[in-house]
Design a protein around this motif. Structure first.
Motif, PDB file in Angstrom:
ATOM      1  N   TRP A 154       1.252  -1.309   0.085  1.00 40.58           N
ATOM      2  CA  TRP A 154      -0.290  -0.307  -0.333  1.00 40.58           C
ATOM      3  C   TRP A 154       1.179   0.933   0.035  1.00 40.58           C
ATOM      4  N   THR A 155       0.778   2.059  -0.630  1.00 41.11           N
ATOM      5  CA  THR A 155       1.220   3.647  -0.427  1.00 41.11           C
ATOM      6  C   THR A 155       0.080   4.430  -0.747  1.00 41.11           C
ATOM      7  N   LEU A 156       0.821   5.663  -0.082  1.00 39.31           N
ATOM      8  CA  LEU A 156      -0.327   6.877   0.051  1.00 39.31           C
ATOM      9  C   LEU A 156       0.279   8.126  -1.144  1.00 39.31           C
ATOM     10  N   VAL A 157      -1.323   8.675  -1.711  1.00 41.90           N
ATOM     11  CA  VAL A 157      -1.194   9.623  -2.188  1.00 41.90           C
ATOM     12  C   VAL A 157      -1.121  10.847  -1.709  1.00 41.90           C
ATOM     13  N   THR A 188      -1.821  24.143   3.270  1.00 43.45           N
ATOM     14  CA  THR A 188      -3.262  24.334   4.520  1.00 43.45           C
ATOM     15  C   THR A 188      -4.005  25.386   2.957  1.00 43.45           C
ATOM     16  N   GLU A 189      -3.218  26.060   2.419  1.00 44.56           N
ATOM     17  CA  GLU A 189      -5.153  26.735   1.071  1.00 44.56           C
ATOM     18  C   GLU A 189      -5.471  26.301   0.975  1.00 44.56           C
ATOM     19  N   GLY A 190      -5.770  25.229   0.984  1.00 49.68           N
ATOM     20  CA  GLY A 190      -6.943  24.246   1.125  1.00 49.68           C
ATOM     21  C   GLY A 190      -7.175  22.935   1.206  1.00 49.68           C
ATOM     22  N   PRO A 191      -8.051  22.426   0.639  1.00 49.59           N
ATOM     23  CA  PRO A 191      -8.740  20.872   1.311  1.00 49.59           C
ATOM     24  C   PRO A 191      -7.334  19.906   0.184  1.00 49.59           C
ATOM     25  N   ILE A 192      -7.126  19.227   0.824  1.00 50.55           N
ATOM     26  CA  ILE A 192      -5.875  18.097  -0.050  1.00 50.55           C
ATOM     27  C   ILE A 192      -7.208  16.269  -0.217  1.00 50.55           C
ATOM     28  N   VAL A 193      -7.027  15.643  -1.092  1.00 52.91           N
ATOM     29  CA  VAL A 193      -7.775  14.887  -1.166  1.00 52.91           C
ATOM     30  C   VAL A 193      -6.140  13.165  -0.830  1.00 52.91           C
ATOM     31  N   GLY A 194      -6.704  12.677   0.064  1.00 58.60           N
ATOM     32  CA  GLY A 194      -5.754  11.244   0.452  1.00 58.60           C
ATOM     33  C   GLY A 194      -6.588  10.226  -0.032  1.00 58.60           C
ATOM     34  N   ILE A 195      -4.998   9.483  -1.035  1.00 58.15           N
ATOM     35  CA  ILE A 195      -5.419   8.478  -1.912  1.00 58.15           C
ATOM     36  C   ILE A 195      -4.889   7.456  -1.260  1.00 58.15           C
ATOM     37  N   ILE A 196      -5.540   5.915  -0.704  1.00 58.53           N
ATOM     38  CA  ILE A 196      -4.286   4.599  -0.800  1.00 58.53           C
ATOM     39  C   ILE A 196      -4.391   4.246  -1.776  1.00 58.53           C
ATOM     40  N   VAL A 197      -2.918   3.343  -2.265  1.00 56.57           N
ATOM     41  CA  VAL A 197      -2.790   2.570  -3.590  1.00 56.57           C
ATOM     42  C   VAL A 197      -2.700   1.521  -3.520  1.00 56.57           C
ATOM     43  N   VAL A 242       3.981  -0.936  -5.700  1.00 56.31           N
ATOM     44  CA  VAL A 242       3.193   0.079  -5.719  1.00 56.31           C
ATOM     45  C   VAL A 242       3.966   1.431  -5.340  1.00 56.31           C
ATOM     46  N   VAL A 243       4.593   0.747  -4.311  1.00 53.38           N
ATOM     47  CA  VAL A 243       4.930   2.544  -3.509  1.00 53.38           C
ATOM     48  C   VAL A 243       6.312   3.029  -4.433  1.00 53.38           C
ATOM     49  N   LYS A 244       7.023   2.260  -4.502  1.00 56.75           N
ATOM     50  CA  LYS A 244       7.430   2.437  -6.281  1.00 56.75           C
ATOM     51  C   LYS A 244       7.902   3.443  -7.320  1.00 56.75           C
ATOM     52  N   ALA A 245       6.825   3.176  -7.661  1.00 59.47           N
ATOM     53  CA  ALA A 245       6.299   2.772  -8.898  1.00 59.47           C
ATOM     54  C   ALA A 245       5.179   4.432  -9.237  1.00 59.47           C
ATOM     55  N   ILE A 246       4.693   4.004  -7.671  1.00 64.98           N
ATOM     56  CA  ILE A 246       3.766   5.774  -7.528  1.00 64.98           C
ATOM     57  C   ILE A 246       4.825   6.668  -7.283  1.00 64.98           C
ATOM     58  N   HIS A 247       5.849   6.363  -6.608  1.00 62.03           N
ATOM     59  CA  HIS A 247       6.749   7.468  -7.105  1.00 62.03           C
ATOM     60  C   HIS A 247       6.969   8.114  -8.397  1.00 62.03           C
ATOM     61  N   ARG A 248       7.802   7.059  -9.056  1.00 62.76           N
ATOM     62  CA  ARG A 248       8.427   6.832 -10.167  1.00 62.76           C
ATOM     63  C   ARG A 248       7.297   7.925 -10.667  1.00 62.76           C
ATOM     64  N   SER A 281       4.273   8.101  -0.909  1.00 63.03           N
ATOM     65  CA  SER A 281       5.675   7.990   0.081  1.00 63.03           C
ATOM     66  C   SER A 281       6.968   7.550  -1.313  1.00 63.03           C
ATOM     67  N   ASP A 282       7.853   7.771  -0.325  1.00 60.78           N
ATOM     68  CA  ASP A 282       9.509   7.056  -1.211  1.00 60.78           C
ATOM     69  C   ASP A 282       9.552   6.078  -0.448  1.00 60.78           C
ATOM     70  N   ASN A 283       9.381   5.114   0.308  1.00 62.50           N
ATOM     71  CA  ASN A 283       9.438   3.914   0.633  1.00 62.50           C
ATOM     72  C   ASN A 283       7.818   3.389   1.456  1.00 62.50           C
ATOM     73  N   PRO A 284       8.471   2.194   1.212  1.00 62.72           N
ATOM     74  CA  PRO A 284       7.188   1.363   2.135  1.00 62.72           C
ATOM     75  C   PRO A 284       7.252   1.625   3.596  1.00 62.72           C
ATOM     76  N   ALA A 285       7.964   1.874   4.140  1.00 61.22           N
ATOM     77  CA  ALA A 285       7.625   2.096   5.951  1.00 61.22           C
ATOM     78  C   ALA A 285       7.156   3.436   5.870  1.00 61.22           C
ATOM     79  N   ASN A 286       7.943   4.119   5.185  1.00 64.95           N
ATOM     80  CA  ASN A 286       6.384   5.940   5.264  1.00 64.95           C
ATOM     81  C   ASN A 286       5.646   5.607   4.922  1.00 64.95           C
TER      82      ASN A 286
END
Length: 145
Positions: free
Chosen positions: A5-8, A68-77, A82-88, A123-128
């Motif tokens: 799993w990773t975070l965007v 904090t300029e406005g809302p953000i959208v959190g996505i778990i992928v 996937v961590v490496k792929a999404i980071h790239r 996220s840049d690695n699985p632990a993060n």
């Protein structure tokens, strides 16, 4: 290789400039699964947790202001590696250095106030990824990756 799993986070500029759909489309085109998705108002507490390694940096106040300029959208992928792929897929942190075809290369830019508005955090690695998901999605349990 096990599924990860990773975070965007689609940052305020990405939300304001209507790039949420494009970010989701790019994730889905690669065949990754969206596990959870929500609109979030960032708070100082969450940002201090998320950017704990940057709190004492001179640019942290600007980063806090930007996030904090406005809302953000959190996505778990989820997906294999996937961590490496999404980071790239996001591209280099500085949008000026990010390759065309990456999210930051296509949609990010620098502004006169000096803040790098680079559309997404990944996220840049699985632990993060695990740590960050627990901050933004405290209702989710992340299996050790």
């Amino acid at each position: 290789m096990a599924e990860e799993w990773t975070l965007v986070l689609v940052k305020p500029d990405g939300v304001k400039n209507r790039h949420v759909g494009e970010v989701i489309t790019r994730i889905e085109r690669k065949g990754y699964q969206i596990i959870d998705l929500k609109m979030i108002e960032s708070t100082e507490n969450k940002l201090r947790q998320h950017y704990a390694d940057k709190v004492n940096e001179p640019y942290f106040a600007g980063l806090m202001s930007y996030m904090t300029e406005g809302p953000i959208v959190g996505i778990i992928v989820a997906g294999t590696n996937v961590v490496k792929a999404i980071h790239r897929m996001a591209g280099a942190t500085n949008p000026v250095e990010a390759a065309w075809g990456t999210i930051r290369g296509d949609f990010g830019r620098e502004w006169p106030d000096g803040n790098l508005r680079n559309v997404v955090h990944t996220s840049d690695n699985p632990a993060n990824a695990k740590r960050e998901i627990e901050i933004w999605f405290p209702e989710r349990t992340v299996v050790d990756q």
